[in-house]
Design a protein around this motif. Structure first.
Motif, PDB file in Angstrom:
ATOM      1  N   GLY B 447      25.446 -34.537 -12.695  1.00  0.00           N
ATOM      2  CA  GLY B 447      26.548 -35.007 -12.540  1.00  0.00           C
ATOM      3  C   GLY B 447      26.119 -36.431 -11.986  1.00  0.00           C
ATOM      4  N   VAL B 448      24.964 -36.394 -11.666  1.00  0.00           N
ATOM      5  CA  VAL B 448      24.669 -37.381 -10.436  1.00  0.00           C
ATOM      6  C   VAL B 448      23.292 -38.758 -11.106  1.00  0.00           C
ATOM      7  CG1 VAL B 448      23.846 -38.020  -8.067  1.00  0.00           C
ATOM      8  CG2 VAL B 448      25.384 -36.076  -8.354  1.00  0.00           C
ATOM      9  N   HIS B 453      23.302 -44.553 -10.323  1.00  0.00           N
ATOM     10  CA  HIS B 453      24.470 -44.702  -9.858  1.00  0.00           C
ATOM     11  C   HIS B 453      25.664 -44.402 -11.223  1.00  0.00           C
ATOM     12  CE1 HIS B 453      22.381 -44.213  -6.821  1.00  0.00           C
ATOM     13  NE2 HIS B 453      21.704 -44.965  -6.727  1.00  0.00           N
ATOM     14  N   ARG B 454      25.388 -43.937 -12.392  1.00  0.00           N
ATOM     15  CA  ARG B 454      26.570 -43.850 -13.438  1.00  0.00           C
ATOM     16  C   ARG B 454      27.812 -43.022 -13.264  1.00  0.00           C
ATOM     17  NH1 ARG B 454      24.778 -43.495 -19.715  1.00  0.00           N
ATOM     18  NH2 ARG B 454      26.438 -41.899 -20.961  1.00  0.00           N
ATOM     19  N   GLY B 455      29.365 -43.953 -12.787  1.00  0.00           N
ATOM     20  CA  GLY B 455      30.047 -43.002 -12.949  1.00  0.00           C
ATOM     21  C   GLY B 455      30.176 -42.968 -11.687  1.00  0.00           C
ATOM     22  N   GLU B 456      29.764 -43.845 -10.881  1.00  0.00           N
ATOM     23  CA  GLU B 456      29.884 -43.628  -9.434  1.00  0.00           C
ATOM     24  C   GLU B 456      30.820 -43.891  -9.027  1.00  0.00           C
ATOM     25  OE1 GLU B 456      26.601 -43.334  -6.873  1.00  0.00           O
ATOM     26  OE2 GLU B 456      25.816 -42.375  -7.880  1.00  0.00           O
ATOM     27  N   PRO B 466      36.797 -43.040 -25.175  1.00  0.00           N
ATOM     28  CA  PRO B 466      37.053 -41.059 -24.993  1.00  0.00           C
ATOM     29  C   PRO B 466      36.312 -40.714 -24.686  1.00  0.00           C
ATOM     30  CG  PRO B 466      37.609 -43.086 -27.379  1.00  0.00           C
ATOM     31  CD  PRO B 466      37.208 -43.286 -25.982  1.00  0.00           C
ATOM     32  N   VAL B 467      35.777 -39.504 -24.482  1.00  0.00           N
ATOM     33  CA  VAL B 467      34.805 -38.495 -24.254  1.00  0.00           C
ATOM     34  C   VAL B 467      34.737 -37.000 -23.985  1.00  0.00           C
ATOM     35  CG1 VAL B 467      32.962 -39.924 -23.277  1.00  0.00           C
ATOM     36  CG2 VAL B 467      34.829 -38.189 -22.154  1.00  0.00           C
ATOM     37  N   ARG B 473      33.535 -31.042 -15.735  1.00  0.00           N
ATOM     38  CA  ARG B 473      32.715 -31.353 -15.237  1.00  0.00           C
ATOM     39  C   ARG B 473      32.722 -32.878 -14.012  1.00  0.00           C
ATOM     40  NH1 ARG B 473      31.099 -35.002 -19.804  1.00  0.00           N
ATOM     41  NH2 ARG B 473      33.119 -36.051 -21.099  1.00  0.00           N
ATOM     42  N   ALA B 474      32.327 -33.242 -13.274  1.00  0.00           N
ATOM     43  CA  ALA B 474      31.962 -34.102 -12.284  1.00  0.00           C
ATOM     44  C   ALA B 474      32.244 -35.338 -12.395  1.00  0.00           C
ATOM     45  CB  ALA B 474      31.092 -33.219 -11.269  1.00  0.00           C
ATOM     46  N   ASN B 475      30.961 -36.070 -13.307  1.00  0.00           N
ATOM     47  CA  ASN B 475      30.672 -36.889 -14.160  1.00  0.00           C
ATOM     48  C   ASN B 475      31.305 -36.986 -14.762  1.00  0.00           C
ATOM     49  OD1 ASN B 475      29.960 -39.569 -14.070  1.00  0.00           O
ATOM     50  ND2 ASN B 475      28.564 -39.501 -12.743  1.00  0.00           N
ATOM     51  N   PRO B 476      32.350 -37.858 -15.450  1.00  0.00           N
ATOM     52  CA  PRO B 476      32.823 -37.373 -16.642  1.00  0.00           C
ATOM     53  C   PRO B 476      32.399 -39.245 -18.126  1.00  0.00           C
ATOM     54  CG  PRO B 476      34.782 -38.465 -15.879  1.00  0.00           C
ATOM     55  CD  PRO B 476      33.311 -37.837 -14.810  1.00  0.00           C
TER      56      PRO B 476
END
Lengths: 574, 574
Positions: B447-448, B453-456, B466-467, B473-476
């Motif tokens: 998730g990192v 740093h995608r999604g931070e 949409p996913v 999960r921590a990072n969608p």
């Protein structure tokens, strides 16, 4: 230990030169002229002087108006290399430089994202292609005529390489560069020599030269440009009539902050053009329908931050980063670029944009060198930062250790925070710098820069500057930095030699309106009009070589203009 | 296996819309007008429709001339978010958005290299600062008036974040965005809804709307703008008189290749503006002394290469890169960017310049996704490349294995070589791609994203699309890509939503000459005039919010103009 530091000199860019700019709205009506000539040339630098000379030699009465109190403009500050494809001494040496090859080289670099060797214009616009052909055709005869007339004799530089000599498109990688004959061996004073020589010829041959005349606007009659109005230092307005043409050669807009910010592709900190280069022609040419082109690009070079923001009239771009035991690092202490890249490309590194953080992380880089480079690479030429004793070294930051140097750099940077978006050194600067030096030293010992390939291309050797002789070493651009002080540093950023944009002209240097039709009587050459080079800096002298070519073509076309006689052109009795 | 591939559709950018452009030289003289109004608005999109409405509601006779056969311009294609500082619903929710905070936020992003919180103008030019203040002052009353009159009712988006909500300068990170009330939940059809609503109000309230009228030039009398000349589809020239003012709202220059190449800071491949956005106002405004500003910057977005070069009228910018098991890689197979960066910043990555090799190594990136993202993230909104079955998927490249996909990508790229400077995949593409996927998959599992740093940041979640639901999960924004095919790809590059430059106006939207004096009777709003945003894309709707504010101010100032009666304004008997 941080030395006592004076408040930095900074100067608002927007301060105009004197006489101040006035409205550029064209003048009409029948006021008498203070003087009348066949051809008026506006600007007495690297474009204006040859344009005036060529016109005069065709038998025209020529009036040259210069804004500054002296001739020379940016050219006087330059080394005055001039890049002349297929020049006479090349041919004498058997160096082949054919037009199709020349065009592929210039197109590949001007528009790298659209270069197409199969396209009839090689991916250039038709206008760019035609202009590049005109350079090929006229640069050499233009250079020859200046030489024949004794206005600008030259010395051929058969070994000087183009800036991209390694590209397969460059079929004539050496031999295109000329310099004024009287320039010193290092060629750095070519501008002073060339300007003095051309100015003397202009005087000798009867060009009417008037300095401290700022042209403010055109004079129009029946849709044609028939003269200009200028203001003098005492604030008086003078009108001058042109029977055939007005040729502008007033330089770019390096010294207009607002224009720089609103047109250039990078947020540069000024540059080394003459301070009079404020983009005057942009406002003057607009009302007659001129269309601007190539406004995004500039002839770029690194500049010392402190001299750039103080608008030091003697500022030189850093055309050569001298020294072997020297590196550039960013605010984190990391080495991020090949310090020996040709200056136009090196200058762009400062403006790498970090979209994740909304900042320019390399906006200011720190050049660091040791005592070895100080002792062996000092020079006051080509804008080098490692200067000899006895020269102005106010830009040099010192420290006996890397820690002390970092403290002094941080202190110096803090004085410019209002001009850099608050740039500061990162807390881990010194340890990262130590790692950067250790890595660089390893590369230097092996002669191979695995990160940035320093010294691997001919142009990087051309600009290496003086370094200590070390017999047998493979890569003269690198030597390990000393493990002990003293150390030295300077703050570096990106700037312009001058800008490249302005009204679009045709291959006769006639300014074109929005339909592509010449505006009768109006010509432009040099950095005040659009360069067909787009983003490219093809070679040393790729500025002045084409400028001289278009000055030559402008003079020929202006000479063919019908003589206009009108009331506007009547000299005043006064 | 490579499928049979048709010759790609490409279209020369320089092909003008019909009616074709003519000379922009101003008209004078006393020809009768085909029609006369108090206020003429040129352009019927996101700037012109509100300008016409506001003028009409002040009691003026309003004539609206639109070049296309229908109203809407770029706004009709957009989601039509509009960014309105300190708006009424924000205040109702207790969200505080004070002017000094707003100004720091906009200044920090507009001019990051000169931002100075201690400066009276925060490092902006005085003009930029004044214009930003005008946005703060007028965007909300402008939005309210449109709503009150039933021309554009809105829905507040209290949870939508600014594009730089994480900056300390953003004191109102959510709440500034409004969308047309009738837009669907995803808001992507806001433009169609908003344009239809404003067009209906214009019809209802008596705005005289004439489509298929291309304004070619101004009509001048005694130094004032008193009308325009337009050509119609049948080639006839019509003259229209304006008793008070002409307001241009004709959009930027996204679809003029020559202007793009000669002004923009990046060599973009067109964009998703209406095809009529060809920069007409640049030529039209020049002859009256207008000075151009902010010509280097654009509202940028990634675009699919193939639709951009074919000038697909339905092209959408990629405002949202949907999917979790998807990455962008360069020609070497390396992942080089945070794929979820806000679109304006993501688009700049394509134009990172490599000064060592004279090329743009990321000019085209390849989006790659797996069956999981195809199944769960397909959408035909916001320019997403992963599209559902039944929609046009001509841009989708397929392969059962990574090797087959790479072959197909290489084949597709080869068809565009003449437009990309000969871009090809490197020989080591597949092994590097495998490494990139493995590294990304490790990041996704943890998730990192250690590289980018995608999604931070909040804005990256806003545009995640949409996913597949994966509880806990921590990072969608990330999920490991499948180790088996099929795989999919699309060729991505950078483009514009539209450009940002044009004549400089004052805070009343009056076009200014070179002395900063308003040109009597001439106004401009929207992307046809200079935006004070410089390089910033502050938030979703940072285009239309300010545009509506200036349309409101333009209408008020135009209403105050003295009524000019002259022979030019006499309606024709015909």
């Amino acid at each position: 230990m941080v030395a006592a530091t004076p408040t930095p000199r900074t100067a608002p860019d927007a301060v105009p030169t004197r006489p101040a700019r006035e409205s550029a709205a064209p003048a009409t009506g029948e006021l008498p002229a203070d003087a009348v000539a066949d051809v008026i040339v506006v600007g007495g630098g690297g474009g204006g002087l040859p344009a005036a000379l060529y016109s005069r030699w065709l038998g025209n009465e020529v009036l040259l108006l210069e804004k500054a109190p002296e001739l020379g403009g940016t050219a006087k500050k330059a080394a005055f290399w001039y890049w002349v494809p297929n020049n006479v001494p090349m041919r004498a040496l058997g160096l082949v430089d054919e037009e199709p090859d020349f065009l592929r080289y210039v197109a590949r670099l001007a528009r790298p994202t659209s270069y197409d060797p199969a396209s009839p214009t090689l991916g250039l616009s038709q206008w760019e292609y035609d202009m590049c052909r005109a350079i090929y055709e006229s640069a050499s005869p233009a250079a020859e005529l200046l030489a024949e007339k004794g206005a600008l004799e030259y010395r051929h530089c058969p070994d000087v390489v183009d800036y991209w000599s390694e590209l397969p498109e460059d079929k004539a990688p050496t031999g295109r560069v000329l310099v004024p004959r009287g320039a010193r061996d290092t060629m750095s004073d070519g501008g002073a020599v060339g300007v003095a020589s051309m100015a003397a010829a202009a005087e000798r041959d009867g060009v009417d030269i008037r300095v401290s005349h700022r042209v403010q606007r055109l004079v129009l009659a029946d849709g044609a440009v028939v003269g200009v109005e200028a203001t003098t230092a005492d604030g008086r307005t003078r009108r001058f009539g042109a029977r055939k043409a007005v040729v502008f050669a007033t330089g770019g807009f390096t010294h207009d902050l607002d224009l720089r910010r609103n047109f250039l592709h990078t947020p540069v900190y000024g540059g080394c053009a003459a301070l009079t280069n404020e983009g005057d022609f942009l406002a003057i040419a607009g009302p007659v329908g001129a269309q601007l082109r190539n406004m995004n690009y500039a002839w770029m070079c690194p500049v010392p931050l402190e001299r750039a923001v103080s608008r030091d009239p003697a500022l030189s771009g850093m055309f050569s980063v001298a020294g072997d035991s020297t590196i550039f690092v960013d605010k984190t202490g990391r080495r991020v670029v090949n310090e020996k890249l040709q200056y136009n490309e090196l200058a762009q590194k400062f403006f790498s944009y970090d979209g994740a953080n909304g900042e320019y992380p390399y906006l200011v880089l720190v050049q660091i060198w040791d005592q070895r480079s100080q002792d062996h690479s000092a020079s006051d030429e080509y804008g080098r930062q490692i200067v000899p004793p006895g020269t102005d070294d106010s830009h040099v930051i010192r420290g006996d250790t890397l820690e002390a140097l970092a403290d002094a750099v941080a202190d110096r940077l803090s004085r410019y925070a209002q001009l850099t978006g608050g740039l500061t050194l990162d807390p881990g600067f010194v340890p990262t710098l130590r790692q950067s030096i250790a890595r660089f030293n390893g590369f230097a010992e092996r002669g191979v820069d695995e990160d940035f390939h320093r010294g691997e291309k001919p142009v990087q050797l051309l600009f290496n500057g003086p370094v200590k002789d070390e017999p047998g070493r493979a890569n003269p651009t690198m030597w390990p930095m000393s493990s002990s002080g003293p150390y030295y540093a300077s703050l570096i950023t990106g700037g312009t030699l001058d800008t490249k944009g302005g009204p679009r002209t045709n291959t006769d240097a006639q300014v074109l309106d929005d339909t592509g039709t010449p505006i009768t009587g109006l010509y432009g050459v040099g950095n005040c009009v659009a360069s067909p080079s787009a983003q490219a800096y093809w070679a040393g002298g790729a500025t002045l070589g084409p400028i001289i070519a278009f000055a030559y073509r402008a003079a020929q076309a202006a000479d063919r203009e019908p003589v206009r006689e009108s009331h506007q052109l009547t000299p005043s009795a006064s």
